[in-house]
Write a protein that holds these residues in place. Structure first.
Motif: not given
Length: 246
Positions: A67-89
């Protein structure tokens, strides 16, 4: 005076789970596969169809990321938006829902969730998908990202009716289009300009069809075309807009 150059908006698309972490599974549907398919296709479509946007992917293949690899990548890139795609159960009647971090009071995050949720549900309603609402939860990817972040739960793999929907290409298409439309609307992105017409005197072989599909079939039959060719007319009319015509 030189006009200011408008900042390119960066969007991080996060396909949930991956690799050794399949996410939820049920009825022949695996969450990590749906998540990657939606994330990669939405990223491709957004860049293809809109000006001033750059799409990043947390993963582009079936690999495991923390999970931290995902957010670290977004933060390091200076992303304006973050969208995490999932399915549920485990959702009983199934449906679609979206989440932001429970502790945020950021108006931009709330506004992004409002727009994204509405655009996705607008596309899913014709397929009988239940709207489970906009929610908040203590989710790492929403809590640790430094930009507005929303996690979408796109139907339930262990609910038979939802799993059947997720096996239909048109439902996956609706999910993709809803995500793209929501991001584009929130960021106020402008559609890319249509291809320029040919120079005077030139012939443009690509363009809107002047005949209906039924007229095309009738013409093909009158020329004794093989039945297989006639049957392909419906598919051609469906795919033509993405291949150069309207």
């Amino acid at each position: 005076m030189v006009a200011a150059i408008e900042e390119v908006k960066k969007v991080l698309w996060d396909g949930g789970h991956g690799g050794k972490d399949p996410g939820s599974s049920g009825n022949g549907v695996v969450e990590k596969n749906i998540a990657l398919q939606v994330a990669t296709e939405a990223a491709k479509r957004l860049e293809r169809d809109y000006e001033g946007v750059q799409c990043l992917l947390s993963r582009s293949s079936d690999v495991y990321l923390s999970l931290s690899e995902r957010t670290n990548k977004a933060n390091a890139a200076g992303a304006h938006l973050f969208i995490s795609i999932h399915c549920n159960a485990g959702g009983g009647a199934g449906g679609f829902e979206s989440f932001t971090y429970i502790g945020t009071k950021d108006a931009a995050t709330a506004a992004f969730q409002d727009v994204l949720h509405a655009e996705i549900m607008n596309r899913l309603k014709p397929f009988g998908v239940r709207d489970r609402g906009q929610k908040k939860k203590d989710l790492h990817v929403c809590r640790e990202s430094l930009m507005p972040a929303v996690l979408t739960e796109n139907l339930f793999v262990d609910v038979a009716a939802d799993a059947a929907r997720l096996k239909r290409p048109e439902v996956i298409e609706a999910i993709v289009i809803g995500h793209v439309a929501g991001v584009a609307k929130y960021l106020k992105l402008q559609p890319k300009k249509a291809q320029q017409p040919p120079a005077s005197g030139a012939t443009n072989i690509l363009g809107p069809a002047s005949a209906t599909v039924e007229q095309a079939k009738a013409w093909a039959k009158s020329k004794n075309a093989p039945a297989e060719l006639v049957a392909l007319a419906d598919l051609y009319w469906l795919l033509a807009p993405e291949r150069g015509g309207d």
